[in-house]
Design a protein around this motif. Structure first.
Motif, PDB file in Angstrom:
ATOM      1  N   LYS A  29     -12.440  -6.458  23.879  1.00 21.31           N
ATOM      2  CA  LYS A  29     -12.383  -5.415  24.313  1.00 21.31           C
ATOM      3  C   LYS A  29     -11.788  -4.997  25.660  1.00 21.31           C
ATOM      4  N   GLU A  30     -12.122  -5.921  26.615  1.00 22.84           N
ATOM      5  CA  GLU A  30     -11.722  -5.932  28.075  1.00 22.84           C
ATOM      6  C   GLU A  30      -9.815  -5.071  27.971  1.00 22.84           C
ATOM      7  N   LYS A  31      -9.557  -6.072  27.308  1.00 25.03           N
ATOM      8  CA  LYS A  31      -7.743  -5.872  26.935  1.00 25.03           C
ATOM      9  C   LYS A  31      -8.016  -4.406  25.779  1.00 25.03           C
ATOM     10  N   LEU A  32      -8.687  -3.869  25.082  1.00 23.65           N
ATOM     11  CA  LEU A  32      -8.401  -3.697  24.215  1.00 23.65           C
ATOM     12  C   LEU A  32      -8.130  -2.198  25.220  1.00 23.65           C
ATOM     13  N   GLU A  33      -8.980  -2.198  25.682  1.00 24.29           N
ATOM     14  CA  GLU A  33      -8.995  -0.647  26.805  1.00 24.29           C
ATOM     15  C   GLU A  33      -8.274  -0.794  27.752  1.00 24.29           C
ATOM     16  N   GLN A  36      -4.847   0.355  26.028  1.00 20.19           N
ATOM     17  CA  GLN A  36      -6.308   2.192  25.445  1.00 20.19           C
ATOM     18  C   GLN A  36      -5.838   1.984  24.183  1.00 20.19           C
ATOM     19  N   LYS A  37      -6.417   1.031  23.411  1.00 22.07           N
ATOM     20  CA  LYS A  37      -6.840   0.671  22.198  1.00 22.07           C
ATOM     21  C   LYS A  37      -7.752   0.837  21.363  1.00 22.07           C
ATOM     22  N   LYS A  38      -8.283   1.136  20.563  1.00 20.68           N
ATOM     23  CA  LYS A  38      -9.792   0.906  20.372  1.00 20.68           C
ATOM     24  C   LYS A  38      -9.822  -0.212  18.909  1.00 20.68           C
ATOM     25  N   GLU A  39     -10.858  -0.573  18.833  1.00 19.66           N
ATOM     26  CA  GLU A  39     -11.094  -1.750  17.835  1.00 19.66           C
ATOM     27  C   GLU A  39     -11.023  -1.530  16.179  1.00 19.66           C
ATOM     28  N   THR A  40     -10.993   0.195  15.989  1.00 20.62           N
ATOM     29  CA  THR A  40     -10.624   1.129  14.712  1.00 20.62           C
ATOM     30  C   THR A  40      -9.324   0.953  14.428  1.00 20.62           C
ATOM     31  N   PHE A  42      -7.322  -2.017  14.379  1.00 24.52           N
ATOM     32  CA  PHE A  42      -7.419  -3.379  13.894  1.00 24.52           C
ATOM     33  C   PHE A  42      -8.084  -3.641  13.226  1.00 24.52           C
ATOM     34  N   THR A  43      -7.678  -4.617  11.731  1.00 24.84           N
ATOM     35  CA  THR A  43      -8.204  -4.451  10.569  1.00 24.84           C
ATOM     36  C   THR A  43      -9.233  -5.503  10.893  1.00 24.84           C
ATOM     37  N   LYS A  44     -10.514  -6.204  10.358  1.00 15.51           N
ATOM     38  CA  LYS A  44     -11.279  -6.888  10.695  1.00 15.51           C
ATOM     39  C   LYS A  44     -10.907  -8.397  11.027  1.00 15.51           C
ATOM     40  N   GLU A  45      -9.652  -8.838  10.345  1.00 13.42           N
ATOM     41  CA  GLU A  45      -9.418 -10.460   9.998  1.00 13.42           C
ATOM     42  C   GLU A  45      -8.283 -10.181  11.579  1.00 13.42           C
ATOM     43  N   GLU A  46      -7.627  -8.772  11.772  1.00 10.85           N
ATOM     44  CA  GLU A  46      -6.892  -8.980  12.699  1.00 10.85           C
ATOM     45  C   GLU A  46      -7.916  -9.080  14.176  1.00 10.85           C
ATOM     46  N   MET A  47      -8.646  -8.090  13.529  1.00 12.56           N
ATOM     47  CA  MET A  47      -9.821  -8.858  14.626  1.00 12.56           C
ATOM     48  C   MET A  47     -10.032  -9.896  15.532  1.00 12.56           C
ATOM     49  N   ARG A  48     -10.493 -10.402  13.809  1.00 10.92           N
ATOM     50  CA  ARG A  48     -11.301 -12.293  13.741  1.00 10.92           C
ATOM     51  C   ARG A  48      -9.890 -12.900  14.708  1.00 10.92           C
ATOM     52  N   LYS A  49      -9.035 -13.321  13.936  1.00 10.82           N
ATOM     53  CA  LYS A  49      -8.060 -13.805  14.861  1.00 10.82           C
ATOM     54  C   LYS A  49      -7.756 -13.269  16.767  1.00 10.82           C
ATOM     55  N   MET A  50      -8.201 -12.382  16.792  1.00  7.76           N
ATOM     56  CA  MET A  50      -7.619 -12.254  18.179  1.00  7.76           C
ATOM     57  C   MET A  50      -9.091 -12.861  18.778  1.00  7.76           C
ATOM     58  N   ILE A  51     -10.120 -12.738  18.213  1.00 13.11           N
ATOM     59  CA  ILE A  51     -11.319 -13.524  18.458  1.00 13.11           C
ATOM     60  C   ILE A  51     -11.162 -15.087  19.119  1.00 13.11           C
ATOM     61  N   ALA A  52     -10.900 -15.282  17.322  1.00 15.28           N
ATOM     62  CA  ALA A  52     -10.126 -17.271  17.506  1.00 15.28           C
ATOM     63  C   ALA A  52      -9.624 -17.604  18.237  1.00 15.28           C
TER      64      ALA A  52
END
Length: 80
Positions: A29-33, A36-40, A42-52
Motif C-alpha cells: 500500500k505504501e509503494k502504491l501510494e 500514485q496508483k490505486k489497488e484497483t 491492478f488485477t487480483k492476480e497481479e496484487m497476489r503476486k506483488m504481495i507474495a
C-alpha cells in the motif's frame, strides 16, 4: 498431549504467517501510494503476486538467525 502441542504449533505458525502477510500488504500500500496508483489499477492476480514477492522480501530480511530466534522465543526457548 501431542495433539495439543501440534495444535499450538500450527496456531503459532498461522499467527506468524498472518503478521508477515499484514506487513507485506502495508508495504505494498505504501509503494502504491508513493507511485500514485490505486489497488484497483491492478488485477487480483497481479496484487497476489506483488504481495507474495513482498512476503519473500520480508522473510529474507529476517534472515535465518532472526527467524530461528523468533520461533524459539515463541516457544519460550532461549537461544544461546
Amino acid at each position: 498431549m501431542l495433539e495439543k502441542i501440534q495444535d499450538a504449533t500450527d496456531s503459532s505458525l498461522k499467527y506468524g504467517k498472518k503478521l508477515i502477510r499484514k506487513k507485506a500488504i502495508e508495504n505494498i500500500k505504501e509503494k502504491l501510494e508513493f507511485a500514485q496508483k490505486k489497488e484497483t489499477d491492478f488485477t487480483k492476480e497481479e496484487m497476489r503476486k506483488m504481495i507474495a514477492k513482498e512476503e519473500n522480501k520480508i522473510l529474507k530480511g529476517l534472515g535465518t538467525k532472526g527467524a530461528l530466534t523468533a520461533i524459539l522465543a515463541m516457544f519460550g526457548i532461549a537461544n544461546f
